[in-house]
Design a protein around this motif. Structure first.
Motif, PDB file in Angstrom:
ATOM      1  N   GLY A 126       0.833  -1.194   0.000  1.00 25.81           N
ATOM      2  CA  GLY A 126       0.000   0.000   0.000  1.00 25.81           C
ATOM      3  C   GLY A 126       0.866   1.240   0.000  1.00 25.81           C
ATOM      4  N   ILE A 127       0.297   2.356  -0.403  1.00 21.47           N
ATOM      5  CA  ILE A 127       1.027   3.619  -0.530  1.00 21.47           C
ATOM      6  C   ILE A 127       0.340   4.650   0.343  1.00 21.47           C
ATOM      7  CG2 ILE A 127       1.826   5.395  -2.137  1.00 21.47           C
ATOM      8  CD1 ILE A 127       1.723   3.248  -4.349  1.00 21.47           C
ATOM      9  N   TYR A 128       1.116   5.327   1.205  1.00 20.92           N
ATOM     10  CA  TYR A 128       0.525   6.107   2.288  1.00 20.92           C
ATOM     11  C   TYR A 128       0.963   7.569   2.279  1.00 20.92           C
ATOM     12  CZ  TYR A 128      -1.510   6.821   6.897  1.00 20.92           C
ATOM     13  OH  TYR A 128      -2.300   7.248   7.942  1.00 20.92           O
ATOM     14  N   GLY A 129       0.060   8.450   1.871  1.00 16.03           N
ATOM     15  CA  GLY A 129       0.290   9.884   2.027  1.00 16.03           C
ATOM     16  C   GLY A 129       1.329  10.477   1.101  1.00 16.03           C
ATOM     17  N   ILE A 130       1.153  10.297  -0.225  1.00 16.94           N
ATOM     18  CA  ILE A 130       2.128  10.829  -1.178  1.00 16.94           C
ATOM     19  C   ILE A 130       1.511  11.931  -2.032  1.00 16.94           C
ATOM     20  CG2 ILE A 130       3.362   8.636  -1.345  1.00 16.94           C
ATOM     21  CD1 ILE A 130       1.997   8.442  -4.232  1.00 16.94           C
ATOM     22  N   THR A 131       2.370  12.717  -2.654  1.00 11.36           N
ATOM     23  CA  THR A 131       1.979  13.590  -3.755  1.00 11.36           C
ATOM     24  C   THR A 131       2.254  12.834  -5.049  1.00 11.36           C
ATOM     25  OG1 THR A 131       2.356  15.681  -2.605  1.00 11.36           O
ATOM     26  CG2 THR A 131       2.574  15.718  -4.995  1.00 11.36           C
ATOM     27  N   PHE A 132       1.361  12.988  -6.013  1.00 13.29           N
ATOM     28  CA  PHE A 132       1.555  12.380  -7.337  1.00 13.29           C
ATOM     29  C   PHE A 132       1.687  13.532  -8.331  1.00 13.29           C
ATOM     30  CE2 PHE A 132      -0.033  10.184 -11.221  1.00 13.29           C
ATOM     31  CZ  PHE A 132       0.939   9.205 -11.277  1.00 13.29           C
ATOM     32  N   PRO A 133       2.925  13.893  -8.696  1.00 11.41           N
ATOM     33  CA  PRO A 133       3.143  15.120  -9.468  1.00 11.41           C
ATOM     34  C   PRO A 133       3.342  14.887 -10.969  1.00 11.41           C
ATOM     35  CG  PRO A 133       5.217  14.397  -8.519  1.00 11.41           C
ATOM     36  CD  PRO A 133       4.194  13.330  -8.189  1.00 11.41           C
ATOM     37  N   MET A 134       2.918  15.859 -11.751  1.00 12.53           N
ATOM     38  CA  MET A 134       3.284  15.867 -13.170  1.00 12.53           C
ATOM     39  C   MET A 134       4.776  16.164 -13.304  1.00 12.53           C
ATOM     40  SD  MET A 134       0.917  15.166 -15.420  1.00 12.53           S
ATOM     41  CE  MET A 134       1.543  15.929 -16.906  1.00 12.53           C
ATOM     42  N   VAL A 161      -4.112   3.381  -2.040  1.00 17.45           N
ATOM     43  CA  VAL A 161      -3.232   4.526  -2.243  1.00 17.45           C
ATOM     44  C   VAL A 161      -3.871   5.723  -1.561  1.00 17.45           C
ATOM     45  CG1 VAL A 161      -2.020   6.011  -3.861  1.00 17.45           C
ATOM     46  CG2 VAL A 161      -2.528   3.640  -4.502  1.00 17.45           C
ATOM     47  N   TYR A 162      -3.137   6.320  -0.633  1.00 21.37           N
ATOM     48  CA  TYR A 162      -3.584   7.548   0.004  1.00 21.37           C
ATOM     49  C   TYR A 162      -2.703   8.699  -0.471  1.00 21.37           C
ATOM     50  CZ  TYR A 162      -6.777   4.977   2.946  1.00 21.37           C
ATOM     51  OH  TYR A 162      -7.821   4.187   3.381  1.00 21.37           O
ATOM     52  N   PHE A 163      -3.372   9.698  -1.051  1.00 21.23           N
ATOM     53  CA  PHE A 163      -2.683  10.880  -1.568  1.00 21.23           C
ATOM     54  C   PHE A 163      -2.773  11.989  -0.529  1.00 21.23           C
ATOM     55  CE2 PHE A 163      -4.235   8.481  -5.187  1.00 21.23           C
ATOM     56  CZ  PHE A 163      -3.140   8.435  -6.034  1.00 21.23           C
ATOM     57  N   ARG A 164      -1.663  12.689  -0.296  1.00 21.43           N
ATOM     58  CA  ARG A 164      -1.649  13.715   0.747  1.00 21.43           C
ATOM     59  C   ARG A 164      -2.231  15.043   0.301  1.00 21.43           C
ATOM     60  NH1 ARG A 164       4.884  14.902   1.367  1.00 21.43           N
ATOM     61  NH2 ARG A 164       5.213  15.775  -0.713  1.00 21.43           N
ATOM     62  N   ALA A 177      -5.593   5.750 -13.047  1.00 22.47           N
ATOM     63  CA  ALA A 177      -5.296   4.974 -11.842  1.00 22.47           C
ATOM     64  C   ALA A 177      -6.602   4.483 -11.222  1.00 22.47           C
ATOM     65  CB  ALA A 177      -4.522   5.821 -10.841  1.00 22.47           C
ATOM     66  N   LYS A 178      -6.597   3.242 -10.759  1.00 25.31           N
ATOM     67  CA  LYS A 178      -7.827   2.656 -10.216  1.00 25.31           C
ATOM     68  C   LYS A 178      -7.524   1.559  -9.195  1.00 25.31           C
ATOM     69  CE  LYS A 178      -8.035  -0.051 -14.503  1.00 25.31           C
ATOM     70  NZ  LYS A 178      -8.846  -0.434 -15.665  1.00 25.31           N
ATOM     71  N   ALA A 179      -6.728   1.886  -8.199  1.00 21.56           N
ATOM     72  CA  ALA A 179      -6.514   0.965  -7.084  1.00 21.56           C
ATOM     73  C   ALA A 179      -7.834   0.773  -6.349  1.00 21.56           C
ATOM     74  CB  ALA A 179      -5.454   1.520  -6.136  1.00 21.56           C
ATOM     75  N   PRO A 180      -8.002  -0.334  -5.625  1.00 24.46           N
ATOM     76  CA  PRO A 180      -9.267  -0.585  -4.918  1.00 24.46           C
ATOM     77  C   PRO A 180      -9.678   0.544  -3.976  1.00 24.46           C
ATOM     78  CG  PRO A 180      -7.913  -2.562  -4.917  1.00 24.46           C
ATOM     79  CD  PRO A 180      -7.067  -1.470  -5.494  1.00 24.46           C
ATOM     80  N   VAL A 181      -8.690   1.178  -3.323  1.00 29.37           N
ATOM     81  CA  VAL A 181      -8.953   2.332  -2.466  1.00 29.37           C
ATOM     82  C   VAL A 181      -8.010   3.444  -2.894  1.00 29.37           C
ATOM     83  CG1 VAL A 181      -8.894   3.260  -0.124  1.00 29.37           C
ATOM     84  CG2 VAL A 181      -9.657   0.904  -0.507  1.00 29.37           C
ATOM     85  N   MET A 182      -8.570   4.576  -3.315  1.00 30.22           N
ATOM     86  CA  MET A 182      -7.771   5.762  -3.659  1.00 30.22           C
ATOM     87  C   MET A 182      -8.474   6.965  -3.056  1.00 30.22           C
ATOM     88  SD  MET A 182      -6.117   5.441  -7.454  1.00 30.22           S
ATOM     89  CE  MET A 182      -7.511   6.243  -8.197  1.00 30.22           C
ATOM     90  N   GLU A 183      -7.866   7.525  -2.015  1.00 29.63           N
ATOM     91  CA  GLU A 183      -8.501   8.619  -1.277  1.00 29.63           C
ATOM     92  C   GLU A 183      -7.453   9.595  -0.762  1.00 29.63           C
ATOM     93  OE1 GLU A 183     -10.579   6.708   1.904  1.00 29.63           O
ATOM     94  OE2 GLU A 183     -12.002   5.673   0.578  1.00 29.63           O
ATOM     95  N   PHE A 184      -7.942  10.713  -0.199  1.00 32.44           N
ATOM     96  CA  PHE A 184      -7.056  11.624   0.508  1.00 32.44           C
ATOM     97  C   PHE A 184      -6.623  10.958   1.812  1.00 32.44           C
ATOM     98  CE2 PHE A 184      -6.691  14.634   4.068  1.00 32.44           C
ATOM     99  CZ  PHE A 184      -5.562  15.332   3.664  1.00 32.44           C
ATOM    100  N   GLY A 185      -5.333  11.005   2.088  1.00 32.10           N
ATOM    101  CA  GLY A 185      -4.804  10.482   3.344  1.00 32.10           C
ATOM    102  C   GLY A 185      -3.661  11.367   3.790  1.00 32.10           C
ATOM    103  N   PRO A 186      -3.682  11.851   5.026  1.00 32.37           N
ATOM    104  CA  PRO A 186      -2.694  12.851   5.482  1.00 32.37           C
ATOM    105  C   PRO A 186      -1.254  12.350   5.405  1.00 32.37           C
ATOM    106  CG  PRO A 186      -4.516  12.661   7.031  1.00 32.37           C
ATOM    107  CD  PRO A 186      -4.662  11.532   6.060  1.00 32.37           C
ATOM    108  N   ASP A 187      -0.353  13.258   5.149  1.00 32.30           N
ATOM    109  CA  ASP A 187       1.084  13.001   5.225  1.00 32.30           C
ATOM    110  C   ASP A 187       1.392  12.418   6.602  1.00 32.30           C
ATOM    111  OD1 ASP A 187       3.948  13.573   5.785  1.00 32.30           O
ATOM    112  OD2 ASP A 187       3.880  14.683   3.904  1.00 32.30           O
ATOM    113  N   GLY A 188       2.234  11.395   6.637  1.00 31.46           N
ATOM    114  CA  GLY A 188       2.566  10.765   7.903  1.00 31.46           C
ATOM    115  C   GLY A 188       3.193  11.706   8.907  1.00 31.46           C
ATOM    116  N   ALA A 189       3.824  12.783   8.435  1.00 29.19           N
ATOM    117  CA  ALA A 189       4.516  13.709   9.336  1.00 29.19           C
ATOM    118  C   ALA A 189       3.568  14.431  10.287  1.00 29.19           C
ATOM    119  CB  ALA A 189       5.321  14.729   8.535  1.00 29.19           C
TER     120      ALA A 189
END
Length: 415
Positions: A126-134, A161-164, A177-189
């Motif tokens: 799983g991917i937790y709290g990232i930016t996905f940039p151009m 995948v949680y995007f920060r 992109a179409k992972a089973p769960v794709m939502e806003f998720g806070p940066d771990g910091a």
């Protein structure tokens, strides 16, 4: 023994009685140590895991934990296992861990490692709290179509995948992109709670900074000049030219804010760094250019600090403003007001302030209208500290709610 540790032992005992094994998580994180924000990602995610999955056994797979960061992590999380690149411990983690969790970062930082994990183990990640940039923050040009396509494939193979920031989520969806769960998720910091109260209190006492009676201000150039602090990093003329072109533009509003605070309140201002390049920037672009009649209430920090000391200073302040992202994140994680000033080169991560209800505290240096409102907003924060703190605590509560929800998703992925 802490309450969390007690709960963890109880859960492990229950699992053992039922013949079940505690889940084993491999955390891919710790990207570099020259920036207290990059340091903060890891203890933040570890704290969230400890709080919501105290029974889990966590192994950290770091890129860099030098400069004493390894000792900080082991002191804060005594049961943490560390598996460095190429080590026997990493091979054991590949064999024994059930799930790989990619920590927060400016992109899918360890994308190739996720591909390797899936190829060699067939186990989920799983991917937790990232930016996905151009365009990555370290680059002056957009990613190629092929690179974006490869990244989308990595997203699609994730359990979640949680995007920060919401704009990253929108971009990922627009690219298929179409992972089973794709939502806003806070940066771990946001959850980083490293502390070094002794160092912080000594520093504050030395400079006459009283708790609740000073603001922190953080400078930043458009591109971090890593060539000044990292051995072997080649000088980048294009990035340097852009920095020189915009540094006055990007720091004049911060100086204006400092002048307004000094002249209209009894507060002081601490100019401090988030990374190793920013002490010099703060001296050149802020402290040395302030009017002489305000300098007796402005403190410039000449030395870098690690995350524990920084957090311990931030929580004793009345708030923070500046051109960085992760010091504000750590502030809000502790209910401390924080104003973010961003620009295009920082990707979309700053827009997380809109996602957590702090859009009024987000300013774009590329917008003249936004720039004109920075100083008045900082002054308002200083003049209305209780109101500002209530606003920060409201955002903190929202972040913590999302953290709980993201951990429920992880629990389902481990079932």
């Amino acid at each position: 023994m802490s309450a969390l540790a007690t709960v963890g032992l109880t859960l492990k005992s229950t699992l053992a009685a039922e013949g079940k094994q505690a889940p084993k998580i491999l955390l891919r994180s710790s990207w570099q140590t020259v920036n207290i924000g990059d340091i903060a990602h890891t203890p933040g995610v570890l704290r969230i895991l400890k709080q919501h999955l105290p029974e889990a056994e966590v192994t950290l797979w770091p890129s860099s934990i030098d400069n004493g960061v390894d000792k900080l992590l082991l002191a804060e999380f005594p049961g943490l296992k560390i598996a460095k690149k190429g080590s026997p411990e990493l091979q054991q983690a590949f064999e024994g861990c059930d799930f790989l969790l990619h920590g927060s970062g400016a992109s899918i930082v360890a994308q190739n490692d996720l591909i390797r994990w899936q190829k060699e183990t067939g186990k989920p990640y799983g991917i937790y709290g990232i930016t996905f940039p151009m365009k990555k923050s370290s680059s002056t040009s957009p990613q190629s179509e092929a690179a974006l396509k490869r990244s989308v494939e990595v997203l699609n193979n994730a359990s979640f995948v949680y995007f920060r920031d919401g704009k990253s989520l929108e971009l990922a969806k627009s690219l298929g992109a179409k992972a089973p769960v794709m939502e806003f998720g806070p940066d771990g910091a946001f959850a980083c709670d490293l502390r070094d109260a002794e160092l912080a209190e000594a520093f504050l006492a030395k400079h006459g900074l009283e708790e609740g009676k000073f603001l922190c201000c953080i400078p930043r150039l458009r591109y971090t000049p890593y060539w000044t602090i990292k051995e072997g990093r080649k000088f980048d003329e294009k990035k340097h030219a852009r920095n020189e072109e915009m540094k006055e533009h990007d720091h004049a509003p911060l100086r204006d804010a400092i002048v307004e605070v000094i002249k209209n309140t009894d507060m002081k201002v601490l100019v401090c760094p988030e990374d190793r390049t920013q002490m010099a920037v703060g001296k050149e672009m802020i402290y040395d250019k302030l009017p002489a009649d305000v300098l007796d209430r402005v403190v410039w920090r000449p030395d870098y600090w690690l995350t524990g000391e920084a957090v311990s200073v931030y929580v004793r302040s009345a708030g923070l403003f500046g051109n960085e992202m992760h010091s504000p994140i750590m502030c809000i994680g502790h209910g401390v007001p924080a104003i973010v000033c961003r620009f295009e080169e920082q990707t979309t991560k700053g827009f997380m302030w809109e996602d957590i209800g702090l859009g009024e505290w987000l300013f774009d240096h590329d917008s003249p209208k936004d720039q004109s409102r920075i100083a008045p907003t900082v002054l308002s924060l200083a003049q209305n500290p209780e109101q500002a703190k209530a606003k920060a605590n409201q955002a903190k509560a929202f972040v913590e709610k999302r953290q709980r929800e993201t951990m429920e998703t992880l629990k389902r992925s481990l079932a």
